[in-house]
Design an enzyme around this catalytic site. Sequence first.
Site, PDB file in Angstrom:
ATOM      1  N   ASN A  69       0.849  -1.186   0.000  1.00  0.00           N
ATOM      2  CA  ASN A  69       0.000   0.000   0.000  1.00  0.00           C
ATOM      3  C   ASN A  69       0.893   1.248   0.000  1.00  0.00           C
ATOM      4  O   ASN A  69       1.556   1.562   0.982  1.00  0.00           O
ATOM      5  CB  ASN A  69      -0.899  -0.049   1.248  1.00  0.00           C
ATOM      6  N   LYS A 123       0.491   3.860   2.739  1.00  0.00           N
ATOM      7  CA  LYS A 123       0.995   3.412   4.036  1.00  0.00           C
ATOM      8  C   LYS A 123       2.520   3.439   4.075  1.00  0.00           C
ATOM      9  O   LYS A 123       3.116   3.919   5.034  1.00  0.00           O
ATOM     10  CB  LYS A 123       0.482   1.997   4.301  1.00  0.00           C
ATOM     11  N   PHE A 143      -6.801   8.018   2.498  1.00  0.00           N
ATOM     12  CA  PHE A 143      -7.344   6.811   1.882  1.00  0.00           C
ATOM     13  C   PHE A 143      -8.294   6.145   2.871  1.00  0.00           C
ATOM     14  O   PHE A 143      -8.490   6.634   3.986  1.00  0.00           O
ATOM     15  CB  PHE A 143      -6.210   5.853   1.474  1.00  0.00           C
ATOM     16  N   GLY A 144      -8.854   5.033   2.450  1.00  0.00           N
ATOM     17  CA  GLY A 144      -9.691   4.231   3.347  1.00  0.00           C
ATOM     18  C   GLY A 144     -10.839   5.034   3.935  1.00  0.00           C
ATOM     19  O   GLY A 144     -11.582   5.714   3.224  1.00  0.00           O
ATOM     20  N   ASP A 184     -10.648   7.670   5.771  1.00  0.00           N
ATOM     21  CA  ASP A 184     -10.260   9.045   6.126  1.00  0.00           C
ATOM     22  C   ASP A 184     -11.345  10.099   5.896  1.00  0.00           C
ATOM     23  O   ASP A 184     -11.517  10.983   6.742  1.00  0.00           O
ATOM     24  CB  ASP A 184      -8.984   9.457   5.367  1.00  0.00           C
ATOM     25  N   LYS A 236      -1.954  14.783   9.368  1.00  0.00           N
ATOM     26  CA  LYS A 236      -2.485  13.472   9.753  1.00  0.00           C
ATOM     27  C   LYS A 236      -1.388  12.617  10.403  1.00  0.00           C
ATOM     28  O   LYS A 236      -1.602  11.994  11.439  1.00  0.00           O
ATOM     29  CB  LYS A 236      -3.069  12.753   8.528  1.00  0.00           C
ATOM     30  N   ASP A 283      -1.558  -3.948  11.186  1.00  0.00           N
ATOM     31  CA  ASP A 283      -2.941  -4.192  10.785  1.00  0.00           C
ATOM     32  C   ASP A 283      -3.782  -3.126  11.462  1.00  0.00           C
ATOM     33  O   ASP A 283      -3.636  -2.862  12.657  1.00  0.00           O
ATOM     34  CB  ASP A 283      -3.405  -5.589  11.207  1.00  0.00           C
ATOM     35  N   HIS A 321      -3.186   7.070  14.277  1.00  0.00           N
ATOM     36  CA  HIS A 321      -3.041   5.773  14.920  1.00  0.00           C
ATOM     37  C   HIS A 321      -1.697   5.137  14.573  1.00  0.00           C
ATOM     38  O   HIS A 321      -1.021   4.576  15.423  1.00  0.00           O
ATOM     39  CB  HIS A 321      -4.199   4.862  14.489  1.00  0.00           C
ATOM     40  N   ARG A 322      -1.295   5.262  13.281  1.00  0.00           N
ATOM     41  CA  ARG A 322      -0.025   4.665  12.880  1.00  0.00           C
ATOM     42  C   ARG A 322       1.137   5.387  13.554  1.00  0.00           C
ATOM     43  O   ARG A 322       2.095   4.766  13.991  1.00  0.00           O
ATOM     44  CB  ARG A 322       0.128   4.720  11.354  1.00  0.00           C
TER      45      ARG A 322
HETATM   46  P1  IMP Z   1      -4.882  -2.393   6.580  1.00  0.00           P
HETATM   47  O1  IMP Z   1      -4.627  -2.943   7.920  1.00  0.00           O
HETATM   48  O2  IMP Z   1      -3.914  -1.341   6.169  1.00  0.00           O
HETATM   49  O3  IMP Z   1      -5.061  -3.458   5.552  1.00  0.00           O
HETATM   50  O4  IMP Z   1      -6.246  -1.591   6.622  1.00  0.00           O
HETATM   51  C1  IMP Z   1      -7.452  -2.148   7.015  1.00  0.00           C
HETATM   52  C2  IMP Z   1      -8.576  -1.232   6.605  1.00  0.00           C
HETATM   53  O5  IMP Z   1      -8.479   0.008   7.289  1.00  0.00           O
HETATM   54  C3  IMP Z   1      -8.634  -0.862   5.118  1.00  0.00           C
HETATM   55  O6  IMP Z   1      -9.987  -0.745   4.762  1.00  0.00           O
HETATM   56  C4  IMP Z   1      -7.944   0.466   5.037  1.00  0.00           C
HETATM   57  O7  IMP Z   1      -8.422   1.222   3.945  1.00  0.00           O
HETATM   58  C5  IMP Z   1      -8.341   1.078   6.352  1.00  0.00           C
HETATM   59  N1  IMP Z   1      -7.283   1.976   6.845  1.00  0.00           N
HETATM   60  C6  IMP Z   1      -6.041   1.624   7.238  1.00  0.00           C
HETATM   61  N2  IMP Z   1      -5.336   2.702   7.603  1.00  0.00           N
HETATM   62  C7  IMP Z   1      -6.163   3.762   7.426  1.00  0.00           C
HETATM   63  C8  IMP Z   1      -6.000   5.173   7.613  1.00  0.00           C
HETATM   64  O8  IMP Z   1      -4.950   5.695   8.002  1.00  0.00           O
HETATM   65  N3  IMP Z   1      -7.076   5.925   7.340  1.00  0.00           N
HETATM   66  C9  IMP Z   1      -8.247   5.417   6.884  1.00  0.00           C
HETATM   67  N4  IMP Z   1      -8.447   4.125   6.679  1.00  0.00           N
HETATM   68  C10 IMP Z   1      -7.409   3.299   6.949  1.00  0.00           C
END
Ligand code: IMP
Length: 201
Positions: free
Chosen positions: A9, A12, A160-161, A163, A183, A77, A188-189
């Site tokens: 990703n 990420k 993304f996701g 957000d 951001k 994750d 969280h990250r």
């Molecule tokens: P993953 O763990 O990165 O695979 O993410 C799991 C889910 O959470 C996916 O639907 C991502 O699009 C969403 N996601 C992960 N990180 C973020 C973020 O920083 N902002 C918004 N959605 C996120």
Amino acid sequence: MKLIIASNNRHKIEEIKAMLGVRFETVLGMREAGLELEVDENADTLEGNARKKAYEVFALADSMGIMEEGDAVLADDTGLLVDALDGAPGVRSARYATDGHDDAANRAKLLQELSGVPFEKRGAHFATAMVLRTKGAPDIEATGRVFGVITEKERGENGFGYDPLFLYEPAGKTFAEMNAEEKNGVSHRRNALSLVLAALN
Ligand code: IMP
């Protein structure tokens, strides 16, 4: 020393790269590191999935002979946990609407599930579980969180996701209305990475 991020990703990888700064000489995504592996994220917790990814990616990289002492694999994750939905979508955040990881469909489903729920009951948090597996050193595990509110419609174009639906109240903006730097400063990250770095140091 190099760090392989157990992900392809782009968003990420860039986010983590920007945050890790000088800690590793080289930061690579899986593809850049020449690793082809589809990890089945079938654990029932975020922590379990992060651990599984870190172990499987590390094992593959190590078997290919590309891990030197001090090199590491970082797996994460992430899930969005919504209070009014008892923590859903949680560990199923990526495949909430479909099996295909469709961000727009996931957001639409979330809005649908929360329709009629008033602002004060739309609390939610992102959680990121991280596992850093280093050649020749113990594993480091940490979970970071950020708290917010799910908006009633999408706002903003960045990120993304989920957000565009995640209102970060101290900024009065959704994560998609904040630029990457804003951001990354509160995410969280970032919080998970800070814990990992504190453990490293
Ligand atoms: P993953 O763990 O990165 O695979 O993410 C799991 C889910 O959470 C996916 O639907 C991502 O699009 C969403 N996601 C992960 N990180 C973020 C973020 O920083 N902002 C918004 N959605 C996120």
